[in-house]
Design an enzyme around this catalytic site. Structure first.
Site: not given
Length: 228
Positions: A90-92
């Site tokens: 994941c990356d935000s």
């Protein structure tokens, strides 16, 4: 007596591990609260180097590519130890005022961002990638992103000073959290709250389905209601 998840589902989860390609304690907490006890591995990916390989990416392309880079790196690292697994990366990032921002890193940057977004809103984008491994080889992958609108309050200067001094906003996307100290300054969320925390359970379930894995098969604790 009703069936419990501690039978077939648990035996299946022992064969196939859920590997979280992230050091985020918030993501780990979301998954554990949702019945999954993942193996945690940190990718060590140089995010700036990955970003430099992209030509004018959209925010969605950027977070999804970073998530995929992390998942691929971790999949290679755990191939021997966990040959039958799903690896989730994941990356935000926060899109606000026409700018896409990640972790502030310094109190000065975090202060400037908070002054810009206080009383307004931003879009929290989270890229998700799920890799299905068999025999230590990635055989299937699914990728997507989710956008959630976050409406910010207006902390006083004293409140902002105290929040910055805590160190929390320096190491999180957008300089705020929903499930920590920053939650005091978030007025509301339009969309999936778990995505704002770092990993969207609804989207992860859909991506798991695309690689032919049922989310409930990964549960390690039973939440089945008792019979009446």
């Amino acid at each position: 007596m009703p069936p419990r998840l501690g039978t077939a589902a648990t035996r299946y989860s022992r064969r196939m591990r859920f590997v979280l390609a992230s050091a985020s304690p918030a993501r780990l907490s979301v998954l554990r609260s949702a019945g999954v006890d993942p193996v945690v591995r940190v990718s060590g990916v140089d995010e700036d180097a990955v970003t430099a390989t992209l030509t004018d990416p959209t925010p969605a392309e950027l977070v999804t590519t970073l998530a995929e880079s992390k998942a691929d790196a971790v999949a290679a690292a755990v191939a021997t130890e966990h040959p039958d697994a799903v690896v989730v990366g994941c990356d935000s990032m926060l899109s606000t005022g026409g700018e896409v921002v990640g972790k502030p890193a310094t109190a000065e940057v975090a202060r400037r961002r908070w002054r810009e977004m206080a009383g307004g809103s931003g879009e929290l984008l989270t890229g998700h990638v799920v890799l299905r491994m068999r025999g230590g080889v990635v055989v299937e992958r699914a990728r997507d992103h989710l956008t959630t609108t976050v409406r910010f309050g207006e902390p006083t200067e004293a409140e902002l000073d105290t929040y910055l001094a805590s160190g929390e906003p320096l190491a999180v996307a957008g300089g705020f959290t929903l499930d920590g100290l920053g939650g005091w300054f978030v007025e509301g969320v339009d969309g999936d709250p778990s995505s704002v925390i770092g990993i969207s359970l609804p989207l992860t379930r859909k991506l798991l389905a695309r690689v032919n894995v049922s989310a409930v098969s990964l549960w390690t604790t039973s939440t089945a209601p008792a019979s009446e």
